[in-house]
Design a protein around this motif. Structure first.
Motif, PDB file in Angstrom:
ATOM      1  N   TYR A 165       8.815  -0.922 -25.160  1.00  0.00           N
ATOM      2  CA  TYR A 165      10.250  -0.796 -24.897  1.00  0.00           C
ATOM      3  C   TYR A 165      10.950  -2.154 -24.969  1.00  0.00           C
ATOM      4  N   ALA A 166      10.289  -3.200 -24.466  1.00  0.00           N
ATOM      5  CA  ALA A 166      10.960  -4.505 -24.400  1.00  0.00           C
ATOM      6  C   ALA A 166       9.950  -5.638 -24.451  1.00  0.00           C
ATOM      7  N   ILE A 167      10.438  -6.789 -24.900  1.00  0.00           N
ATOM      8  CA  ILE A 167       9.743  -8.063 -24.732  1.00  0.00           C
ATOM      9  C   ILE A 167      10.688  -8.951 -23.934  1.00  0.00           C
ATOM     10  N   MET A 168      10.270  -9.313 -22.732  1.00  0.00           N
ATOM     11  CA  MET A 168      11.104 -10.121 -21.845  1.00  0.00           C
ATOM     12  C   MET A 168      10.386 -11.444 -21.589  1.00  0.00           C
ATOM     13  N   TYR A 169      11.041 -12.520 -21.943  1.00  0.00           N
ATOM     14  CA  TYR A 169      10.401 -13.825 -21.831  1.00  0.00           C
ATOM     15  C   TYR A 169      10.467 -14.334 -20.397  1.00  0.00           C
ATOM     16  N   THR A 170       9.321 -14.825 -19.931  1.00  0.00           N
ATOM     17  CA  THR A 170       9.210 -15.302 -18.554  1.00  0.00           C
ATOM     18  C   THR A 170      10.211 -16.415 -18.317  1.00  0.00           C
ATOM     19  N   SER A 171      10.588 -16.561 -17.051  1.00  0.00           N
ATOM     20  CA  SER A 171      11.656 -17.487 -16.691  1.00  0.00           C
ATOM     21  C   SER A 171      11.274 -18.945 -16.866  1.00  0.00           C
ATOM     22  N   GLY A 172       9.997 -19.241 -16.999  1.00  0.00           N
ATOM     23  CA  GLY A 172       9.598 -20.602 -17.319  1.00  0.00           C
ATOM     24  C   GLY A 172       9.763 -21.587 -16.184  1.00  0.00           C
ATOM     25  N   THR A 173       9.233 -21.268 -14.975  1.00  0.00           N
ATOM     26  CA  THR A 173       9.254 -22.242 -13.885  1.00  0.00           C
ATOM     27  C   THR A 173       8.248 -23.348 -14.130  1.00  0.00           C
ATOM     28  N   THR A 174       7.306 -23.134 -15.036  1.00  0.00           N
ATOM     29  CA  THR A 174       6.262 -24.123 -15.285  1.00  0.00           C
ATOM     30  C   THR A 174       6.235 -24.590 -16.741  1.00  0.00           C
ATOM     31  N   GLU A 437      21.358 -27.052  10.422  1.00  0.00           N
ATOM     32  CA  GLU A 437      22.712 -26.575  10.103  1.00  0.00           C
ATOM     33  C   GLU A 437      23.399 -27.424   9.031  1.00  0.00           C
ATOM     34  N   GLY A 438      22.898 -28.616   8.779  1.00  0.00           N
ATOM     35  CA  GLY A 438      23.518 -29.485   7.785  1.00  0.00           C
ATOM     36  C   GLY A 438      22.954 -29.326   6.390  1.00  0.00           C
ATOM     37  N   VAL A 439      21.960 -28.430   6.224  1.00  0.00           N
ATOM     38  CA  VAL A 439      21.282 -28.257   4.933  1.00  0.00           C
ATOM     39  C   VAL A 439      21.809 -27.013   4.229  1.00  0.00           C
ATOM     40  N   LEU A 440      22.256 -27.176   2.976  1.00  0.00           N
ATOM     41  CA  LEU A 440      22.702 -26.047   2.170  1.00  0.00           C
ATOM     42  C   LEU A 440      21.578 -25.510   1.298  1.00  0.00           C
ATOM     43  N   ASP A 441      20.799 -26.417   0.713  1.00  0.00           N
ATOM     44  CA  ASP A 441      19.703 -26.015  -0.169  1.00  0.00           C
ATOM     45  C   ASP A 441      18.612 -27.069  -0.093  1.00  0.00           C
ATOM     46  N   VAL A 442      17.373 -26.648  -0.360  1.00  0.00           N
ATOM     47  CA  VAL A 442      16.248 -27.584  -0.208  1.00  0.00           C
ATOM     48  C   VAL A 442      15.105 -27.190  -1.132  1.00  0.00           C
ATOM     49  N   ALA A 443      14.405 -28.201  -1.623  1.00  0.00           N
ATOM     50  CA  ALA A 443      13.157 -27.999  -2.362  1.00  0.00           C
ATOM     51  C   ALA A 443      12.180 -29.086  -1.936  1.00  0.00           C
ATOM     52  N   VAL A 444      10.935 -28.680  -1.730  1.00  0.00           N
ATOM     53  CA  VAL A 444       9.892 -29.624  -1.321  1.00  0.00           C
ATOM     54  C   VAL A 444       8.832 -29.668  -2.414  1.00  0.00           C
ATOM     55  N   ILE A 445       8.475 -30.873  -2.822  1.00  0.00           N
ATOM     56  CA  ILE A 445       7.456 -31.053  -3.857  1.00  0.00           C
ATOM     57  C   ILE A 445       6.486 -32.148  -3.443  1.00  0.00           C
ATOM     58  N   GLY A 446       5.361 -32.206  -4.141  1.00  0.00           N
ATOM     59  CA  GLY A 446       4.408 -33.283  -3.943  1.00  0.00           C
ATOM     60  C   GLY A 446       4.440 -34.222  -5.127  1.00  0.00           C
ATOM     61  N   GLU A 495      23.099 -33.345  -5.628  1.00  0.00           N
ATOM     62  CA  GLU A 495      24.251 -32.438  -5.689  1.00  0.00           C
ATOM     63  C   GLU A 495      23.825 -30.985  -5.885  1.00  0.00           C
ATOM     64  N   GLN A 496      22.736 -30.754  -6.629  1.00  0.00           N
ATOM     65  CA  GLN A 496      22.233 -29.405  -6.860  1.00  0.00           C
ATOM     66  C   GLN A 496      20.775 -29.458  -7.261  1.00  0.00           C
ATOM     67  N   LEU A 497      20.116 -28.301  -7.183  1.00  0.00           N
ATOM     68  CA  LEU A 497      18.711 -28.181  -7.566  1.00  0.00           C
ATOM     69  C   LEU A 497      18.611 -27.348  -8.836  1.00  0.00           C
ATOM     70  N   PRO A 498      17.736 -27.728  -9.755  1.00  0.00           N
ATOM     71  CA  PRO A 498      17.601 -26.953 -10.998  1.00  0.00           C
ATOM     72  C   PRO A 498      16.957 -25.597 -10.729  1.00  0.00           C
ATOM     73  N   ARG A 499      17.632 -24.555 -11.117  1.00  0.00           N
ATOM     74  CA  ARG A 499      17.121 -23.197 -10.927  1.00  0.00           C
ATOM     75  C   ARG A 499      17.161 -22.447 -12.246  1.00  0.00           C
ATOM     76  N   ASN A 500      16.228 -21.516 -12.396  1.00  0.00           N
ATOM     77  CA  ASN A 500      16.304 -20.644 -13.558  1.00  0.00           C
ATOM     78  C   ASN A 500      17.258 -19.494 -13.244  1.00  0.00           C
ATOM     79  N   LEU A 510      12.024 -30.944 -11.311  1.00  0.00           N
ATOM     80  CA  LEU A 510      12.210 -31.957 -10.268  1.00  0.00           C
ATOM     81  C   LEU A 510      11.156 -33.059 -10.396  1.00  0.00           C
ATOM     82  N   ARG A 511       9.917 -32.655 -10.626  1.00  0.00           N
ATOM     83  CA  ARG A 511       8.841 -33.655 -10.775  1.00  0.00           C
ATOM     84  C   ARG A 511       9.116 -34.551 -11.986  1.00  0.00           C
ATOM     85  N   LYS A 512       9.571 -33.919 -13.063  1.00  0.00           N
ATOM     86  CA  LYS A 512       9.864 -34.676 -14.276  1.00  0.00           C
ATOM     87  C   LYS A 512      11.006 -35.662 -14.045  1.00  0.00           C
ATOM     88  N   GLN A 513      12.049 -35.214 -13.351  1.00  0.00           N
ATOM     89  CA  GLN A 513      13.189 -36.088 -13.072  1.00  0.00           C
ATOM     90  C   GLN A 513      12.796 -37.271 -12.193  1.00  0.00           C
TER      91      GLN A 513
END
Length: 521
Positions: A165-174, A437-446, A495-500, A510-513
């Motif tokens: 029925y369909a071919i749907m390409y993965t969102s590519g988080t990696t 309360e002061g956080v709007l968005d967050v991402a944690v990486i190693g 200012e913002q986090l990269p999202r798919n 984020l790691r690349k940046q």
């Protein structure tokens, strides 16, 4: 007995011919099911006239539009394989997918024409159909093609439940996306499960604001509503204020939004809008911090259902029902109908056996089995064999079951941080920081660290301009939910986090940046 998506649509048209079916806000187009069926037939016949046959791919490079919704069912009626493409992709990424999928026809719109213009010369055998006025020289008008086609049901080779029925390409988080192949029976099954889980009826009015090229909106919201005879109100793209206005104006009863979209709406003055028509909110595509779940309950006064899943499974594999949203906030819930989920020990050489299950409370890889599983990755046999083993899909997600059998997602296998020999799951750190309360968005990486192997870094989008690293460090130190070794060693404000398109944070970006920034210094 299974059916196909084309037959599913025909059945709804026969039951509710004169009932409102679709409203496309930007062009003020409204259809009953009978009227929409005629448009679907005309689109299907136009595709046939252009040489599209059963098994051929038809791509859409569109925002949410009436044309995308119509071609979705037109493809299903003639057995063409629907290929919706992420409208956020750059020209070279679009080129990669078109080379891989090799469609006969691609539909695109004015906002995305610059990207198409860059790559169109590489695809001399492909037809480019433009859905707006004044098509570029290399394209033809979709609406002219449809206007000249018959509105009668198309004559086509028989389409069966086992056809693609369909071919749907993965969102590519990696990284590079892969084409997920789904059969008609997969999505009919998914639709039935969603209808049952959300108690959908023909009286519902659903709002389409999340991207329709993504399976979360397409399969968990749009298609089940058509299946049940409900109304779909489609808006071109998500805008918090416009969404709130449409809920009031169109008496919306339910809709899907990714956590980041819910969060954006929460920043508006909700008291300005009459949201009492809402009975249900669906969220998914990314984890939602418990603090955000509670805020939605308090401010929208709406019941919530969480769906956890992945493109390869249709996507939904679990529901966290509304009666458990507060008590089990943060959990993914339990397996949906006809699905089984296990958490298995990580094997020494990577993949473990499906029966090597861990005890409740112990983390491991989440594997899933169910009738909506993909047929495989398009042209990627090796990649398919890597994730499907003995009838189980190996998700790459790390999680655990609690003592009551609720599934909790810790993180992606690839995102786990190993610092000083200890495993740290970014999500548990993110959930703590979200409570500030002061956080709007967050991402944690190693990131690599000479002493500890990896160190924890938190990237923060501020809600409060006065927020500082010192305040966050003090907050984490005082938290009884975060061991000392899990605390971030650095806070970076952005200012913002990269999202798919589905709302998932692209941590590889984020790691690349950060790596590029460190190299530059």
């Amino acid at each position: 007995m299974y059916t196909t998506i084309g037959k599913l649509f025909d059945q709804t048209v026969r039951k509710y011919p004169d009932k409102e079916a679709l409203y496309y806000v930007q062009k003020n187009v409204r259809y009953t099911y009978r009227e929409w069926d005629r448009q679907v037939n005309k689109a299907a016949n136009a595709l046939k006239d252009a040489g599209v046959a059963k098994g051929d791919r038809v791509s859409t490079y569109l925002f949410n539009t009436e044309e995308l919704a119509t071609v979705f069912f037109a493809c299903a009626k003639i057995g063409a394989v629907f290929n919706p493409i992420n409208f956020r992709l750059a020209a070279n990424e679009l080129k990669f997918i078109l080379e891989d999928a090799d469609p006969k026809v691609i539909l695109f719109e004015k906002a995305l024409a610059p990207h198409v213009s860059e790559i169109q010369q590489y695809f001399s055998g492909m037809s480019f159909w433009y859905v707006d006025d004044e098509a570029p020289d290399y394209a033809e008008s979709y609406h002219e093609a449809v206007a000249g086609a018959s509105g009668d049901r198309p004559e086509a080779d028989e389409v069966t439940e086992d056809d693609l029925y369909a071919i749907m390409y993965t969102s590519g988080t990696t990284g590079r996306p892969k084409g997920v192949m789904h059969r008609h029976r997969d999505m009919v099954e998914q639709s039935l499960i969603i209808i049952a889980g959300m108690n959908l009826t023909e009286e519902d009015r659903g709002l389409v604001t999340a991207p329709m090229f993504h399976c979360a909106e397409l399969h968990c919201a749009f298609l089940p509503r058509v299946h049940s005879g409900a109304v779909n109100i489609i808006t071109h793209h998500f805008e918090p204020v416009k969404t709130l206005e449409l809920i009031e104006q169109e008496k919306i009863s339910l809709f899907f939004s990714a956590p980041t979209m819910w969060n954006m709406m929460l920043q508006e003055d909700l008291e300005q809008y009459d949201l009492t028509s809402l009975r249900l909110g669906l969220y998914g595509a990314a984890p939602m911090a418990p603090a955000l779940v509670n805020a939605i309950h308090d401010n929208f006064k709406v019941k919530l259902i969480q769906a956890y899943g992945m493109t390869e499974m249709g996507p939904a594999v679990t529901f966290l029902k509304e009666n458990e949203q507060i008590r089990k906030a943060g959990s993914a819930g339990k397996a949906i109908l006809n699905h089984e989920i296990r958490v298995v020990r990580a094997g020494e050489d990577g993949r473990s056996e499906p029966d090597d299950e861990v005890a409740p409370g112990e983390t491991g890889e989440i594997i899933v089995q169910g009738p909506c599983m993909m047929h495989g990755y398009f042209n990627r046999e090796e990649a398919t064999n890597k994730v499907i083993y003995k009838g189980w899909y190996y998700s790459g997600d790390i999680g655990y079951f609690d003592e009551e059998g609720y599934l909790w997602i810790a993180d992606r296998v690839d995102d786990m941080i190993i610092s000083g020999g200890e495993n740290i799951y970014p999500r548990e750190v993110e959930d703590v920081l979200f409570d500030h309360e002061g956080v709007l968005d967050v991402a944690v990486i190693g990131v690599p660290d000479e002493k500890w192997g990896e160190k924890v870094i938190a990237l923060i989008v501020k809600k409060d301009p006065a927020l500082t690293e010192e305040k966050l460090e003090e907050f984490c130190k005082n938290s009884d939910r975060l061991a000392g070794y899990k605390r971030p060693r650095q806070y970076i404000f952005t200012e913002q986090l990269p999202r798919n398109a589905s709302g998932k944070i692209q941590k590889f970006m984020l790691r690349k940046q950060l790596q590029e920034a460190n190299t530059a210094h």
